[in-house]
Design a protein around this motif. Sequence first.
Motif, PDB file in Angstrom:
ATOM      1  N   PHE A 107       0.832  -1.205   0.000  1.00  0.00           N
ATOM      2  CA  PHE A 107       0.000   0.000   0.000  1.00  0.00           C
ATOM      3  C   PHE A 107       0.865   1.252   0.000  1.00  0.00           C
ATOM      4  CE2 PHE A 107      -2.351   3.502   1.790  1.00  0.00           C
ATOM      5  CZ  PHE A 107      -3.534   3.444   1.070  1.00  0.00           C
ATOM      6  N   SER A 108       1.911   1.286   0.827  1.00  0.00           N
ATOM      7  CA  SER A 108       2.748   2.491   0.889  1.00  0.00           C
ATOM      8  C   SER A 108       3.434   2.745  -0.444  1.00  0.00           C
ATOM      9  CB  SER A 108       3.771   2.390   2.021  1.00  0.00           C
ATOM     10  OG  SER A 108       4.662   1.318   1.811  1.00  0.00           O
ATOM     11  N   ALA A 109       3.902   1.677  -1.117  1.00  0.00           N
ATOM     12  CA  ALA A 109       4.531   1.852  -2.429  1.00  0.00           C
ATOM     13  C   ALA A 109       3.519   2.368  -3.450  1.00  0.00           C
ATOM     14  CB  ALA A 109       5.135   0.535  -2.904  1.00  0.00           C
ATOM     15  N   LEU A 126      10.527   5.827 -11.439  1.00  0.00           N
ATOM     16  CA  LEU A 126      11.563   4.860 -11.124  1.00  0.00           C
ATOM     17  C   LEU A 126      11.211   4.133  -9.827  1.00  0.00           C
ATOM     18  CD1 LEU A 126      14.759   6.982 -11.866  1.00  0.00           C
ATOM     19  CD2 LEU A 126      13.807   5.140 -13.261  1.00  0.00           C
ATOM     20  N   PRO A 127      11.322   2.806  -9.783  1.00  0.00           N
ATOM     21  CA  PRO A 127      11.004   2.079  -8.548  1.00  0.00           C
ATOM     22  C   PRO A 127      11.888   2.506  -7.371  1.00  0.00           C
ATOM     23  CG  PRO A 127      12.084   0.647 -10.152  1.00  0.00           C
ATOM     24  CD  PRO A 127      11.720   1.903 -10.877  1.00  0.00           C
ATOM     25  N   GLU A 128      13.114   2.927  -7.665  1.00  0.00           N
ATOM     26  CA  GLU A 128      13.990   3.379  -6.587  1.00  0.00           C
ATOM     27  C   GLU A 128      13.421   4.609  -5.885  1.00  0.00           C
ATOM     28  OE1 GLU A 128      18.604   4.881  -5.852  1.00  0.00           O
ATOM     29  OE2 GLU A 128      17.867   4.522  -7.885  1.00  0.00           O
ATOM     30  N   ILE A 129      12.839   5.524  -6.662  1.00  0.00           N
ATOM     31  CA  ILE A 129      12.245   6.731  -6.080  1.00  0.00           C
ATOM     32  C   ILE A 129      11.028   6.375  -5.237  1.00  0.00           C
ATOM     33  CG2 ILE A 129      11.177   8.953  -6.610  1.00  0.00           C
ATOM     34  CD1 ILE A 129      14.171   8.793  -7.222  1.00  0.00           C
ATOM     35  N   VAL A 130      10.191   5.474  -5.750  1.00  0.00           N
ATOM     36  CA  VAL A 130       9.015   5.031  -4.998  1.00  0.00           C
ATOM     37  C   VAL A 130       9.438   4.377  -3.690  1.00  0.00           C
ATOM     38  CG1 VAL A 130       7.028   3.476  -5.005  1.00  0.00           C
ATOM     39  CG2 VAL A 130       7.612   4.763  -7.075  1.00  0.00           C
ATOM     40  N   LEU A 132      12.248   4.740  -1.972  1.00  0.00           N
ATOM     41  CA  LEU A 132      12.823   5.716  -1.044  1.00  0.00           C
ATOM     42  C   LEU A 132      11.727   6.493  -0.310  1.00  0.00           C
ATOM     43  CD1 LEU A 132      15.803   7.148  -3.149  1.00  0.00           C
ATOM     44  CD2 LEU A 132      15.965   5.873  -1.001  1.00  0.00           C
ATOM     45  N   HIS A 133      10.696   6.898  -1.037  1.00  0.00           N
ATOM     46  CA  HIS A 133       9.608   7.656  -0.411  1.00  0.00           C
ATOM     47  C   HIS A 133       8.789   6.777   0.526  1.00  0.00           C
ATOM     48  CE1 HIS A 133      10.626  10.718  -3.356  1.00  0.00           C
ATOM     49  NE2 HIS A 133       9.808  11.554  -2.744  1.00  0.00           N
ATOM     50  N   ALA A 134       8.510   5.545   0.105  1.00  0.00           N
ATOM     51  CA  ALA A 134       7.747   4.637   0.966  1.00  0.00           C
ATOM     52  C   ALA A 134       8.528   4.320   2.239  1.00  0.00           C
ATOM     53  CB  ALA A 134       7.405   3.357   0.213  1.00  0.00           C
ATOM     54  N   ALA A 135       9.842   4.154   2.119  1.00  0.00           N
ATOM     55  CA  ALA A 135      10.671   3.884   3.301  1.00  0.00           C
ATOM     56  C   ALA A 135      10.691   5.080   4.247  1.00  0.00           C
ATOM     57  CB  ALA A 135      12.094   3.538   2.861  1.00  0.00           C
ATOM     58  N   LYS A 136      10.677   6.281   3.702  1.00  0.00           N
ATOM     59  CA  LYS A 136      10.633   7.469   4.554  1.00  0.00           C
ATOM     60  C   LYS A 136       9.370   7.492   5.414  1.00  0.00           C
ATOM     61  CE  LYS A 136      13.426  10.562   1.667  1.00  0.00           C
ATOM     62  NZ  LYS A 136      13.412  11.775   0.797  1.00  0.00           N
ATOM     63  N   VAL A 137       8.275   6.995   4.840  1.00  0.00           N
ATOM     64  CA  VAL A 137       7.008   6.979   5.579  1.00  0.00           C
ATOM     65  C   VAL A 137       7.002   5.864   6.627  1.00  0.00           C
ATOM     66  CG1 VAL A 137       4.518   6.603   5.401  1.00  0.00           C
ATOM     67  CG2 VAL A 137       5.699   8.021   3.711  1.00  0.00           C
ATOM     68  N   TYR A 152      11.191  -2.534  -0.760  1.00  0.00           N
ATOM     69  CA  TYR A 152      11.881  -2.545  -2.047  1.00  0.00           C
ATOM     70  C   TYR A 152      11.315  -3.604  -2.990  1.00  0.00           C
ATOM     71  CZ  TYR A 152      15.289   1.079  -1.171  1.00  0.00           C
ATOM     72  OH  TYR A 152      15.873   2.299  -0.970  1.00  0.00           O
ATOM     73  N   THR A 153      10.974  -4.769  -2.473  1.00  0.00           N
ATOM     74  CA  THR A 153      10.403  -5.789  -3.354  1.00  0.00           C
ATOM     75  C   THR A 153       9.036  -5.371  -3.868  1.00  0.00           C
ATOM     76  OG1 THR A 153      11.585  -7.512  -2.131  1.00  0.00           O
ATOM     77  CG2 THR A 153       9.808  -8.227  -3.574  1.00  0.00           C
ATOM     78  N   CYS A 154       8.222  -4.763  -3.002  1.00  0.00           N
ATOM     79  CA  CYS A 154       6.907  -4.287  -3.436  1.00  0.00           C
ATOM     80  C   CYS A 154       7.043  -3.146  -4.446  1.00  0.00           C
ATOM     81  CB  CYS A 154       6.086  -3.819  -2.238  1.00  0.00           C
ATOM     82  SG  CYS A 154       5.560  -5.139  -1.124  1.00  0.00           S
ATOM     83  N   SER A 155       8.084  -2.340  -4.330  1.00  0.00           N
ATOM     84  CA  SER A 155       8.279  -1.214  -5.244  1.00  0.00           C
ATOM     85  C   SER A 155       8.850  -1.648  -6.585  1.00  0.00           C
ATOM     86  CB  SER A 155       9.206  -0.169  -4.606  1.00  0.00           C
ATOM     87  OG  SER A 155       8.658   0.350  -3.409  1.00  0.00           O
TER      88      SER A 155
END
Length: 226
Positions: A107-109, A126-130, A132-137, A152-155
Amino acid sequence: MWLFSAPYRVSIAGGGSDIPAWFKKDMGAVFGFATKQRLYGLAHPSFDRQWLVRYRAEEKCDCVEKINHDIIRESVAAFYSDCPPLEISCHGELPGHNTGLGASSAFSAGFCSLLLHLTGWREDLLPEIVALHAAKVELGKLKRDMGLQEIYTCSYGGANLLIFDKEGPEVYPLNSNATEALSQYVLEHCALIYAPEEETLRGSFKDFTQNIASVCEQQELTRASV
């Protein structure tokens, strides 16, 4: 109206991405893959200037700060604080909690990718950007007791090797042929079994696991986990 989605995930080997004290000194790694089952969300501007959120519960609030759904609340506050009120509904192909398949990270991704799109990011995020933002949350804002591998796997989707150390994570995806071969092997040899009633496990765990073993034997499946 906007649609967003992200896959659930399964970790096969490795771990430790939830223990910074370890990977800030030594390298860690996780190999896993995203499932074909996904979590889906739908969002559109609110018709009455109220936030309306539907998941296992339903919430209606006049401001995002009052929303109980913590990922929605903190994601909007972090990346799109002046977001106009939205109506959001969430649906999943698998149960949304307590399955160990990374539902919250899916959900966060997905939701972070939506917010990034609304704030002007191009379509091919880019999945890396997604990630990074999801991890920040989830890790930064909510301080979840979890690792990076879920996010990271979900992203990224697919199958990949996640390497992490004090410099940060790096993702090495399998090529499409290897990913397809792995997916086919999992479909043919493994079973994912969900027991919705916790009392089933508490009161009859022995019978429950024997039944699983019997089913797996009949179907020539590997009993991967319960």
